[in-house]
Design an enzyme around this catalytic site. Sequence first.
Site, PDB file in Angstrom:
ATOM      1  N   CYS A 128       0.501  -0.985  -0.156  1.00 46.99           N
ATOM      2  CA  CYS A 128       0.470  -0.033   0.188  1.00 46.99           C
ATOM      3  C   CYS A 128       0.711   1.154   0.183  1.00 46.99           C
ATOM      4  O   CYS A 128       0.242   2.399  -0.833  1.00 46.99           O
ATOM      5  CB  CYS A 128      -1.008  -0.097   1.062  1.00 46.99           C
ATOM      6  SG  CYS A 128      -2.515  -1.002   1.188  1.00 46.99           S
ATOM      7  N   HIS A 131       2.228   2.007  -3.828  1.00 46.83           N
ATOM      8  CA  HIS A 131       1.589   2.162  -4.701  1.00 46.83           C
ATOM      9  C   HIS A 131       0.790   3.252  -3.857  1.00 46.83           C
ATOM     10  O   HIS A 131       0.389   3.871  -5.721  1.00 46.83           O
ATOM     11  CB  HIS A 131       0.018   0.727  -4.532  1.00 46.83           C
ATOM     12  CG  HIS A 131      -1.287   1.428  -4.832  1.00 46.83           C
ATOM     13  ND1 HIS A 131      -1.592   0.613  -5.916  1.00 46.83           N
ATOM     14  CD2 HIS A 131      -2.238   1.903  -4.994  1.00 46.83           C
ATOM     15  CE1 HIS A 131      -3.201   0.770  -6.590  1.00 46.83           C
ATOM     16  NE2 HIS A 131      -3.350   1.910  -5.825  1.00 46.83           N
ATOM     17  N   GLU A 132       0.381   3.565  -3.512  1.00 43.87           N
ATOM     18  CA  GLU A 132       0.024   5.367  -3.227  1.00 43.87           C
ATOM     19  C   GLU A 132       1.117   6.041  -2.793  1.00 43.87           C
ATOM     20  O   GLU A 132       1.151   7.442  -3.874  1.00 43.87           O
ATOM     21  CB  GLU A 132      -0.369   5.308  -1.589  1.00 43.87           C
ATOM     22  CG  GLU A 132      -1.869   4.537  -1.163  1.00 43.87           C
ATOM     23  CD  GLU A 132      -2.705   4.975  -1.598  1.00 43.87           C
ATOM     24  OE1 GLU A 132      -3.203   5.304  -3.292  1.00 43.87           O
ATOM     25  OE2 GLU A 132      -3.717   3.645  -2.058  1.00 43.87           O
ATOM     26  N   ILE A 133       2.227   5.771  -2.352  1.00 38.92           N
ATOM     27  CA  ILE A 133       3.772   6.828  -2.994  1.00 38.92           C
ATOM     28  C   ILE A 133       3.725   7.231  -4.554  1.00 38.92           C
ATOM     29  O   ILE A 133       3.820   8.170  -5.304  1.00 38.92           O
ATOM     30  CB  ILE A 133       5.023   6.580  -2.451  1.00 38.92           C
ATOM     31  CG1 ILE A 133       5.011   6.724  -0.845  1.00 38.92           C
ATOM     32  CG2 ILE A 133       6.042   7.998  -2.524  1.00 38.92           C
ATOM     33  CD1 ILE A 133       5.901   6.516   0.570  1.00 38.92           C
TER      34      ILE A 133
END
Length: 163
Positions: A128, A131-133
Amino acid sequence: MTVRPLVRYPDPRLALPAQPVLLFDDVLRELAQDLLETMHAAPGIGITAPHVGISQRVVVLDLGDGVRSYVNPEIVWTSPEMILHKEGSVSMPGVNDDVERHARIRIRYQDLDGNAQTEESDGLRAVCHQHEIDQLNGVFWIRRLSRLKRERLVKRFEKLSRA
């Protein structure tokens, strides 16, 4: 607390790097709360400010062990070991695919008050974070797929969107 409209793929804003947060105030705390509400409504387990059209480096995760907010996160270390994990996006609902990511990482970030923090993670939380970075850096998750897989996934999404 507001559920904000989501930016949907292929909106070009999803490919733009987000700007660093400079003000740690009530507006930022409200954004984090709105991101949480929007993510739960989607539903999802992670969301960034760019997912709601705001170009700021803010991530909210809820992996079932408490909500965490990350401001200006950056990856400072990655393990050589890799794992495959099924990923998707609140901006591209209904489709997912396996993405290869580092099994363990360390990030540096600020909390909602501006305090510097570090966190090591593995498994789902590490996936996560990456993915988010990536999203904050303007790299939409499907860019991590082969061209063929990406084209098939986009066609599936377009078909779902028309239905």
